[in-house]
Design a protein around this motif. Structure first.
Motif, mmCIF file in Angstrom:
data_model
loop_
_atom_site.group_PDB
_atom_site.id
_atom_site.type_symbol
_atom_site.label_atom_id
_atom_site.label_comp_id
_atom_site.label_asym_id
_atom_site.label_seq_id
_atom_site.Cartn_x
_atom_site.Cartn_y
_atom_site.Cartn_z
ATOM 1 N N ALA A 135 0.831 -1.207 0.000
ATOM 2 C CA ALA A 135 0.000 0.000 0.000
ATOM 3 C C ALA A 135 0.867 1.259 0.000
ATOM 4 C CB ALA A 135 -0.931 -0.008 1.216
ATOM 5 N N SER A 136 1.986 1.235 0.748
ATOM 6 C CA SER A 136 2.864 2.405 0.798
ATOM 7 C C SER A 136 3.564 2.647 -0.532
ATOM 8 C CB SER A 136 3.900 2.235 1.915
ATOM 9 O OG SER A 136 3.272 2.187 3.174
ATOM 10 N N VAL A 137 3.913 1.577 -1.241
ATOM 11 C CA VAL A 137 4.486 1.743 -2.577
ATOM 12 C C VAL A 137 3.459 2.422 -3.494
ATOM 13 C CG1 VAL A 137 5.364 0.554 -4.625
ATOM 14 C CG2 VAL A 137 6.085 -0.189 -2.352
ATOM 15 N N ASP A 138 2.193 2.023 -3.373
ATOM 16 C CA ASP A 138 1.137 2.673 -4.155
ATOM 17 C C ASP A 138 1.069 4.163 -3.821
ATOM 18 O OD1 ASP A 138 0.479 0.263 -5.306
ATOM 19 O OD2 ASP A 138 -1.183 -0.149 -3.947
ATOM 20 N N GLN A 139 1.223 4.508 -2.535
ATOM 21 C CA GLN A 139 1.195 5.906 -2.120
ATOM 22 C C GLN A 139 2.371 6.674 -2.707
ATOM 23 O OE1 GLN A 139 1.182 5.468 2.106
ATOM 24 N NE2 GLN A 139 -0.968 4.879 2.223
ATOM 25 N N LEU A 140 3.543 6.041 -2.711
ATOM 26 C CA LEU A 140 4.721 6.693 -3.282
ATOM 27 C C LEU A 140 4.531 6.939 -4.770
ATOM 28 C CD1 LEU A 140 7.630 7.672 -3.280
ATOM 29 C CD2 LEU A 140 8.369 5.282 -3.448
ATOM 30 N N VAL A 141 4.029 5.955 -5.492
ATOM 31 C CA VAL A 141 3.783 6.121 -6.924
ATOM 32 C C VAL A 141 2.820 7.283 -7.147
ATOM 33 C CG1 VAL A 141 2.738 5.058 -8.963
ATOM 34 C CG2 VAL A 141 4.273 3.720 -7.507
ATOM 35 N N SER A 142 1.779 7.366 -6.317
ATOM 36 C CA SER A 142 0.805 8.453 -6.438
ATOM 37 C C SER A 142 1.472 9.812 -6.254
ATOM 38 C CB SER A 142 -0.309 8.264 -5.396
ATOM 39 O OG SER A 142 -1.182 9.373 -5.377
ATOM 40 N N ALA A 143 2.366 9.926 -5.255
ATOM 41 C CA ALA A 143 3.044 11.201 -5.009
ATOM 42 C C ALA A 143 3.968 11.563 -6.164
ATOM 43 C CB ALA A 143 3.841 11.121 -3.706
ATOM 44 N N LEU A 144 4.711 10.583 -6.680
ATOM 45 C CA LEU A 144 5.659 10.863 -7.757
ATOM 46 C C LEU A 144 4.949 11.200 -9.061
ATOM 47 C CD1 LEU A 144 8.439 8.193 -7.110
ATOM 48 C CD2 LEU A 144 8.371 10.598 -6.425
ATOM 49 N N GLU A 145 3.735 10.709 -9.237
ATOM 50 C CA GLU A 145 2.967 11.076 -10.427
ATOM 51 C C GLU A 145 2.698 12.574 -10.464
ATOM 52 O OE1 GLU A 145 -0.461 8.627 -10.149
ATOM 53 O OE2 GLU A 145 0.421 6.946 -11.257
ATOM 54 N N ASN A 146 2.670 13.218 -9.286
ATOM 55 C CA ASN A 146 2.383 14.647 -9.206
ATOM 56 C C ASN A 146 3.645 15.505 -9.146
ATOM 57 O OD1 ASN A 146 -0.727 14.869 -8.810
ATOM 58 N ND2 ASN A 146 -0.116 13.218 -7.439
ATOM 59 N N HIS A 147 4.812 14.858 -9.097
ATOM 60 C CA HIS A 147 6.061 15.611 -9.146
ATOM 61 C C HIS A 147 6.337 15.969 -10.598
ATOM 62 C CE1 HIS A 147 10.053 16.951 -8.064
ATOM 63 N NE2 HIS A 147 10.552 16.205 -9.028
ATOM 64 N N ARG A 148 6.441 17.245 -10.900
ATOM 65 C CA ARG A 148 6.526 17.697 -12.290
ATOM 66 C C ARG A 148 7.950 18.021 -12.736
ATOM 67 N NH1 ARG A 148 1.085 21.555 -12.526
ATOM 68 N NH2 ARG A 148 -0.220 20.169 -11.266
ATOM 69 N N GLY A 149 8.906 17.788 -11.822
ATOM 70 C CA GLY A 149 10.293 18.037 -12.178
ATOM 71 C C GLY A 149 10.990 16.780 -12.634
ATOM 72 N N ALA A 150 12.324 16.813 -12.609
ATOM 73 C CA ALA A 150 13.129 15.659 -13.014
ATOM 74 C C ALA A 150 13.269 14.699 -11.845
ATOM 75 C CB ALA A 150 14.498 16.127 -13.493
ATOM 76 N N LEU A 151 13.553 13.459 -12.185
ATOM 77 C CA LEU A 151 13.621 12.403 -11.178
ATOM 78 C C LEU A 151 14.794 11.486 -11.520
ATOM 79 C CD1 LEU A 151 11.810 11.454 -8.761
ATOM 80 C CD2 LEU A 151 10.692 9.929 -10.380
ATOM 81 N N VAL A 152 15.652 11.213 -10.532
ATOM 82 C CA VAL A 152 16.725 10.233 -10.674
ATOM 83 C C VAL A 152 16.558 9.240 -9.534
ATOM 84 C CG1 VAL A 152 19.197 9.798 -10.712
ATOM 85 C CG2 VAL A 152 18.287 11.866 -11.786
ATOM 86 N N VAL A 153 16.348 7.969 -9.875
ATOM 87 C CA VAL A 153 16.019 6.952 -8.878
ATOM 88 C C VAL A 153 16.995 5.787 -8.965
ATOM 89 C CG1 VAL A 153 14.209 5.450 -7.972
ATOM 90 C CG2 VAL A 153 13.577 7.552 -9.156
ATOM 91 N N ALA A 154 17.655 5.485 -7.855
ATOM 92 C CA ALA A 154 18.460 4.265 -7.757
ATOM 93 C C ALA A 154 17.568 3.188 -7.163
ATOM 94 C CB ALA A 154 19.677 4.499 -6.870
#
Length: 531
Positions: free
Chosen positions: A488-507
């Motif tokens: 459920a928390s991973v789903d929440q994180l995905v939801s938050a990142l969907e609204n981040h409109r900048g660049a993203l670098v993920v390891a």
């Protein structure tokens, strides 16, 4: 290792010092086999393993296990400078073996060796089986998080425990290390209890325990079978709620209609009484009889309504709360052509030493992948200036924030809302609380000290602090963000990142997560190839 290995818990109760309940009368019984333990972040999974391992003391209840017990915590740290054999717990035995080879035949030396004459061969073979190319005399040094986990697992397996507890063991592991760990789990013949959010690992267990509201419900089979069973339960529970809601509405309607009829009868009786057409004694008896009948009628409908409301409450208890993060981050937007990060001939202090050139533009979403030790964490820390490069440069051209693996951006002594205030000092308290509510910290939850939060709650608080920071981060750097997060928390994180409109670098080693957040480019630090 005994074939009669067992672990049993009876009426286990535990609360935090502030009185917050975690486990209430929990019981379980496990024999040889592999069991997975799942549950929402904060439900008490890691706390239960710490209780079983004796690192916490329960308020009441008993814990029993047959044979020896091993425990691998999720926050394992290794002392830099210690040797591999010391981490494995065989340093003293190896020293005694060297003494015997040198001619020492004292009783103390032989007692130290015991029956472990082949411990070096067993240790080397185990390290090799787990993919760790380490010498027993080698200093631990700067190991990656994944290598540390595997070395910690090797230390537990070398002791050949009858009962083994693993807490999120796949955190920080690359795909090869994942495979090695899965093989070790399948080969373990005692009692294995593993807390994990890793779907792939949970496909290697025999049963799943769901920790919810302080108790465990067991489901036979793998994680897929558990999800199917839970989905069926939730469908039935939601249907029960709909039926109960309809019954409540019906009972309210019938109570209102009954009250209307009784009120009409009372008005008619009052008119007859006022007209004097009936003797007073007759009217009095009629009125008393009518009042008694009205009271019984009203009470009957009120009882039916109360019963319906109770059934609705019971039905609602069976429906899981799948709350999601809702957040709007317009300040993070970056034009598609703008360069936000430029790496020029960058050589890292740890990891691969080939120069790295990389340019990140606009709202790109880049995945950093590669084997453990390739330098993914070092690169992120170099970009933010926490680590100096060996050579070359990293030019950061927009506001950026890093969410590290260990989530050490928060002050444990402060509340959630006070931590957010550290990152957004100009916002007023009401604005901070309104924003935190969208990260599911509502009311008193925002006043919790960070030290009392579960791993998933701490992650959510750190994410809130970083995304609500001033100035808004136009480049967000995440280091293994799904570690310690339930589904459920991973789903929440995905939801938050969907609204981040900048660049993203993920390891990340979590391929399913990377697919969900819309990665546009992948950089493999093991091969220095971008695609």
């Amino acid at each position: 290792m005994s074939s009669r290995s067992s672990l049993s818990v009876t009426d286990l109760t535990f609360s935090w010092p502030d009185g917050t309940p975690v486990l209430d009368g929990l019981s379980l019984a496990l024999g040889p086999g592999r069991a997975g333990l799942v549950g929402r972040n904060g439900s008490g999974k890691s706390t239960l393993l710490r209780l079983l391992a004796g690192h916490l003391t329960p308020r009441s209840g008993t814990i029993r296990y047959a044979g020896s017990l091993g425990y691998l915590p999720q926050d394992l740290t290794l002392r830099v400078g210690s040797r591999v054999d010391d981490v494995l717990g065989i340093g003293a035995t190896r020293a005694a073996l060297r003494a015997v080879e040198s001619g020492d035949v004292s009783k103390a030396v032989f007692e130290t060796v015991g029956d472990d004459w082949d411990v070096e061969e067993r240790a080397t073979a185990l390290l090799d089986r787990l993919g760790l190319r380490l010498g027993l005399d080698q200093p631990v040094g700067e190991m990656s998080g994944g290598e540390a986990v595997l070395l910690g697992l090797a230390a537990e397996l070398l002791r050949e425990p009858d009962v083994l507890l693993l807490d999120e063991p796949t955190n920080n592991l690359d795909q090869t290390a994942h495979t090695r760990l899965h093989e070790a789990v399948e080969a373990f013949s005692g009692v294995l209890l593993v807390v994990s959010h890793d779907r792939e690992l949970l496909e290697h267990v025999d049963r799943i325990g769901d920790l919810h509201d302080g108790g465990i419900r067991w489901y036979g089979g793998t994680f897929t079978a558990y999800e199917e069973a839970l989905a069926g339960e939730q469908e039935r529970a939601e249907r029960s709620v709909r039926n109960a809601e309809a019954d409540v509405r019906r009972q309210r309607r019938e109570l209102a209609e009954a009250q209307t009829r009784l009120a009409r009868r009372e008005r008619v009786g009052n008119k007859v009484s006022a007209s004097g057409s009936q003797p007073r004694i007759v009217m009095g008896a009629w009125k008393r009889k009518a009042q008694v009948a009205a009271g019984k009628h009203r009470g009957l409908h009120e009882d039916r309504l109360a019963t319906a409301q109770g059934e609705l409450a019971a039905a609602e208890e069976l429906v899981r709360d799948d709350a999601v993060i809702h957040v709007d981050l317009p300040g993070t937007e970056v034009p598609s052509g703008r360069v936000v990060l430029s790496l020029v001939d960058l050589v890292l202090r740890h990891g691969e030493n080939e120069p790295l050139d990389l340019e990140v533009r606009g709202p790109e979403r880049i995945a950093l992948v590669g084997r453990n030790g390739a330098g993914k964490t070092t690169l992120l820390r170099t970009i933010t200036g926490q680590v100096e490069p060996a050579s070359g440069r990293a030019d950061l051209r927009v506001p950026a924030r890093l969410l590290p693996q260990r989530i050490d951006v928060l002050d444990d002594d402060l509340s959630v809302v006070d931590n957010v205030a550290r990152f957004s000092p100009d916002a007023d308290n009401n604005a901070r609380r309104a924003r935190l509510a969208r990260f599911l910290f509502r009311g008193r939850a925002a006043d919790q000290p960070v030290a009392t939060l579960s791993g998933g709650e701490r992650f959510r608080a750190a994410l809130a602090a970083l995304l609500l920071a001033e100035p808004a981060p136009q480049l967000l750097l995440l280091d293994e963000p799904t570690n310690n997060l339930d589904v459920a928390s991973v789903d929440q994180l995905v939801s938050a990142l969907e609204n981040h409109r900048g660049a993203l670098v993920v390891a990340s080693h979590d391929e399913a997560f990377l697919d969900r957040i819309g990665i546009t480019r992948t950089v493999d630090l093991s091969r220095r190839a971008a695609g």
